[in-house]
Design a protein around this motif. Structure first.
Motif, mmCIF file in Angstrom:
data_model
loop_
_atom_site.group_PDB
_atom_site.id
_atom_site.type_symbol
_atom_site.label_atom_id
_atom_site.label_comp_id
_atom_site.label_asym_id
_atom_site.label_seq_id
_atom_site.Cartn_x
_atom_site.Cartn_y
_atom_site.Cartn_z
ATOM 1 N N ARG A 96 -12.015 15.736 2.441
ATOM 2 C CA ARG A 96 -10.733 16.090 1.839
ATOM 3 C C ARG A 96 -9.576 15.399 2.587
ATOM 4 N N VAL A 97 -9.685 15.329 3.897
ATOM 5 C CA VAL A 97 -8.655 14.665 4.697
ATOM 6 C C VAL A 97 -8.588 13.178 4.352
ATOM 7 N N ARG A 98 -9.768 12.544 4.274
ATOM 8 C CA ARG A 98 -9.797 11.116 3.949
ATOM 9 C C ARG A 98 -9.240 10.853 2.568
ATOM 10 N N ARG A 99 -9.570 11.738 1.607
ATOM 11 C CA ARG A 99 -9.051 11.590 0.241
ATOM 12 C C ARG A 99 -7.534 11.709 0.221
ATOM 13 N N PHE A 100 -7.010 12.664 0.979
ATOM 14 C CA PHE A 100 -5.553 12.841 1.056
ATOM 15 C C PHE A 100 -4.881 11.606 1.646
ATOM 16 N N HIS A 101 -5.477 11.061 2.708
ATOM 17 C CA HIS A 101 -4.909 9.869 3.336
ATOM 18 C C HIS A 101 -4.901 8.681 2.383
ATOM 19 N N ARG A 158 -4.759 8.746 -0.874
ATOM 20 C CA ARG A 158 -3.719 8.962 -1.892
ATOM 21 C C ARG A 158 -2.331 8.725 -1.317
ATOM 22 N N LEU A 159 -2.117 9.179 -0.092
ATOM 23 C CA LEU A 159 -0.822 8.975 0.554
ATOM 24 C C LEU A 159 -0.538 7.497 0.744
ATOM 25 N N LEU A 160 -1.541 6.748 1.196
ATOM 26 C CA LEU A 160 -1.367 5.303 1.392
ATOM 27 C C LEU A 160 -1.097 4.598 0.062
ATOM 28 N N ALA A 161 -1.760 5.051 -1.004
ATOM 29 C CA ALA A 161 -1.535 4.439 -2.318
ATOM 30 C C ALA A 161 -0.104 4.675 -2.785
ATOM 31 N N VAL A 162 0.398 5.890 -2.585
ATOM 32 C CA VAL A 162 1.781 6.197 -2.974
ATOM 33 C C VAL A 162 2.763 5.366 -2.166
ATOM 34 N N LEU A 163 2.529 5.262 -0.857
ATOM 35 C CA LEU A 163 3.410 4.457 -0.007
ATOM 36 C C LEU A 163 3.385 2.992 -0.410
ATOM 37 N N ALA A 164 2.205 2.487 -0.757
ATOM 38 C CA ALA A 164 2.090 1.087 -1.188
ATOM 39 C C ALA A 164 2.886 0.842 -2.468
ATOM 40 N N LEU A 165 2.841 1.794 -3.392
ATOM 41 C CA LEU A 165 3.607 1.667 -4.631
ATOM 42 C C LEU A 165 5.103 1.684 -4.356
ATOM 43 N N LEU A 166 5.527 2.552 -3.446
ATOM 44 C CA LEU A 166 6.951 2.620 -3.097
ATOM 45 C C LEU A 166 7.421 1.327 -2.455
#
Length: 227
Positions: free
Chosen positions: A44-49, A51-59
């Motif tokens: 779950r932690v890895r999945r969250f990370h 997703r967070l990295l994907a959002v940051l990359a889009l930003l």
């Protein structure tokens, strides 16, 4: 005594090690009101990370795209004639066939940045006439009752009229006719004729190149969009 009820209220006796193993594998839920926090599992932690990295990359990509667009608009995007000068530039562009709205606009941009009060010390006004050249080509083109190099209504038509003359004066010079006329506006027709084209003056060459390769195409884009 064998067979006697154990500590599980008469149920089947359970080995102590088995009971401890079961308790470790299935921890009891926290009691109501407990503040005990359970850590998320590794997956779950890895999945969250991720997703967070994907959002940051889009930003980051969106910010970079916005910056690139602003840079493009500032250096390559279409340009438009300032509204207060659109009418006089359009009218002046009909002076002769070689002079266009885009060419006059690009030249005014290069000469003064559309500043009617521009003063380089030897050239004045929005079209940067020297006193000697203005005395020959200046006039009361806007019929205001006076002629002034500081008045765009006089200076822009004078610019167009002078450019038309320069096209004629350099007509027999080899090379690009527009480049030769622009060079003559900047350095004088004699310099262009003697050089057989754009003279080897850094200022003049930069002036011609900026107008023909950068500003004129962008003003033409603006005209096409307004179209």
């Amino acid at each position: 005594m064998i067979g006697s009820p154990g500590p599980y209220d008469g149920g089947t006796p359970v080995d102590a090690d088995e009971a401890e193993s079961t308790a470790l594998a299935s921890p009891a839920a926290p009691a109501a009101g407990s503040t005990t926090l359970y850590r998320a599992g590794p997956r779950r932690v890895r999945r969250f990370h991720r997703r967070l990295l994907a959002v940051l990359a889009l930003l980051v990509a969106a910010v970079l795209a916005g910056i690139a667009w602003l840079v493009y608009q500032g250096t390559q995007g279409p340009l438009k004639v300032p509204a207060q000068y659109a009418s006089v530039v359009s009218s002046a562009a009909s002076t002769c066939g070689q002079v266009t709205v885009a060419l006059l606009a690009a030249q005014l941009d290069a000469e003064s940045g559309w500043n009617p009060q521009a003063d380089s010390g030897h050239a004045q006004g929005i079209a940067q006439f020297t006193p000697a050249t203005w005395s020959e080509w200046g006039g009361d083109y806007d019929h205001s009752g006076s002629s002034s190099v500081w008045d765009p209504g006089d200076a822009i038509p004078a610019q167009a009229k002078y450019m038309c003359s320069l096209f004629k004066q350099t007509a027999n010079v080899p090379g690009d006719a527009t480049a030769n006329a622009l060079a003559a506006y900047n350095a004088g027709p004699t310099a262009v004729i003697n050089a057989g084209g754009v003279p080897n003056f850094p200022e003049t060459q930069a002036y011609v190149s900026r107008i023909e390769k950068q500003l004129e195409p962008r003003y033409q884009q603006g005209l096409n969009q307004s179209g």
